[in-house]
Design an enzyme around this catalytic site. Structure first.
Site, PDB file in Angstrom:
ATOM      1  N   VAL A  75       0.795  -1.230   0.000  1.00  0.00           N
ATOM      2  CA  VAL A  75      -0.029  -0.024   0.091  1.00  0.00           C
ATOM      3  C   VAL A  75       0.815   1.264  -0.002  1.00  0.00           C
ATOM      4  CG1 VAL A  75      -1.848  -0.992   1.124  1.00  0.00           C
ATOM      5  CG2 VAL A  75      -0.268   0.252   2.431  1.00  0.00           C
ATOM      6  N   ASN A 101      -7.548  -1.200   5.124  1.00  0.00           N
ATOM      7  CA  ASN A 101      -7.197  -1.926   6.354  1.00  0.00           C
ATOM      8  C   ASN A 101      -5.748  -2.226   6.843  1.00  0.00           C
ATOM      9  OD1 ASN A 101      -8.293  -3.981   8.519  1.00  0.00           O
ATOM     10  ND2 ASN A 101      -7.135  -5.396   7.021  1.00  0.00           N
ATOM     11  N   TYR A 166       2.566   4.675  15.672  1.00  0.00           N
ATOM     12  CA  TYR A 166       1.123   4.015  15.172  1.00  0.00           C
ATOM     13  C   TYR A 166      -0.025   4.999  15.668  1.00  0.00           C
ATOM     14  CZ  TYR A 166      -2.707   0.321  15.513  1.00  0.00           C
ATOM     15  OH  TYR A 166      -3.794  -0.113  15.304  1.00  0.00           O
ATOM     16  N   LYS A 170      -2.840   6.523  13.223  1.00  0.00           N
ATOM     17  CA  LYS A 170      -4.146   6.385  13.369  1.00  0.00           C
ATOM     18  C   LYS A 170      -4.830   7.647  13.618  1.00  0.00           C
ATOM     19  CE  LYS A 170      -4.098   1.941  12.412  1.00  0.00           C
ATOM     20  NZ  LYS A 170      -4.649   1.538  11.082  1.00  0.00           N
ATOM     21  N   VAL A 199      -8.602  -6.424  19.675  1.00  0.00           N
ATOM     22  CA  VAL A 199      -9.309  -7.354  18.629  1.00  0.00           C
ATOM     23  C   VAL A 199      -8.438  -8.570  18.955  1.00  0.00           C
ATOM     24  CG1 VAL A 199      -9.504  -7.824  16.269  1.00  0.00           C
ATOM     25  CG2 VAL A 199      -9.508  -5.518  17.129  1.00  0.00           C
ATOM     26  N   THR A 201      -6.827 -11.898  17.778  1.00  0.00           N
ATOM     27  CA  THR A 201      -6.023 -12.438  16.854  1.00  0.00           C
ATOM     28  C   THR A 201      -5.437 -13.834  17.283  1.00  0.00           C
ATOM     29  OG1 THR A 201      -3.964 -11.341  17.178  1.00  0.00           O
ATOM     30  CG2 THR A 201      -5.452 -10.013  15.710  1.00  0.00           C
TER      31      THR A 201
END
Length: 256
Positions: A75, A101, A166, A170, A199, A201
């Site tokens: 990306v 994402n 990070y 964001k 989340v 994982t």
């Protein structure tokens, strides 16, 4: 208690015939998004740099009867985005859904954070979304009910020790989302941000008390299917009057 993952048999086809591209789609959240959107009728392109994982995920989707294609996409590379544009254009002549994402994480205290690391995190997490929007706008203009979802994080608005690059990326994603929503509204293209909390994982699933869980009122991480459901809502006609905003899926983290 975590939810039972949805299957295609239990879902309406809100996205029937729509064309979706999901970055970071090889595994984890991106793969869950691809499965959910495909389950609701979308044609999906899974884009990633993890070629073996991505090809395997696309094959699993096809084995369930879904229309899924994997493509290699860094990306942070304008050339890769142009190649993705050509592929989608050649196959469908439009794009209805873009889910930015893809992301990477670095945990380093600010004083020790190398400039190269800072630049790499921002190039993937934020510049990657910018390039995706910039490159795909012409195809989104030709789409039906076109919608973009940019993945931010609760660390964007709140910050977190050790997450300078990070969190900055964001937080920047939120500003990019609002600006893109304003600029693209005249074209009928909606742009929103997904703001996940912790989340589950495969890496952290066995660490139930780790990370942000102790500060999360619901006392657990999200399952990836819960985030995928939020994305499916944002890109569907059920959210036709929703743009330039944040859908926070954090188990109450920000209310504490």
């Amino acid at each position: 208690m975590t939810p039972t993952p949805h299957t295609g048999d239990t879902l309406t086809h809100r996205l029937s015939g729509r064309v979706a591209l999901i970055t970071g789609g090889a595994r984890g959240q991106g793969a869950a998004h691809a499965y959910r959107l495909a389950s609701e009728g979308a044609v999906v392109f899974l884009a990633d740099v993890l070629d073996e994982d991505g090809a395997r995920t696309a094959e699993e989707l096809r084995s369930k009867g879904f229309d899924a294609t994997y493509l290699h996409l860094d990306v942070s590379s304008p050339d890769d985005w142009q190649a993705a544009h050509r592929l989608v254009d050649d196959k469908h002549d439009r794009l209805d859904i873009l889910v930015n994402n893809a992301g990477i994480v670095d945990v380093t205290n600010l004083e020790d954070l190398a400039l190269d690391t800072w630049n790499r995190v921002l190039s993937v997490n934020l510049t990657g979304a910018f390039l995706g929007l910039k490159t795909m706008i012409p195809l989104l203009r030709k789409g039906t009910g076109s919608a973009v979802v940019n993945t931010s994080s609760i660390f964007g608005p709140s910050g977190a020790i050790g997450y300078a690059a990070y969190a900055a990326s964001k937080a920047g994603m939120l500003g990019l989302t609002r600006t893109a929503a304003l600029e693209l509204a005249p074209d009928g293209i909606r742009v929103n941000a997904l703001v996940p909390g912790g989340v589950s994982t495969p890496i952290n699933a066995q660490e139930a008390q780790g990370g942000v869980v102790p500060e999360t009122p619901l006392g657990r991480r999200a399952d990836v299917t819960e985030l995928a459901a939020a994305v499916a809502y944002l890109v569907s006609d059920d959210a036709s009057f929703v743009t330039g905003t944040e859908l926070v899926v954090d188990g109450g983290f920000r209310t504490r």
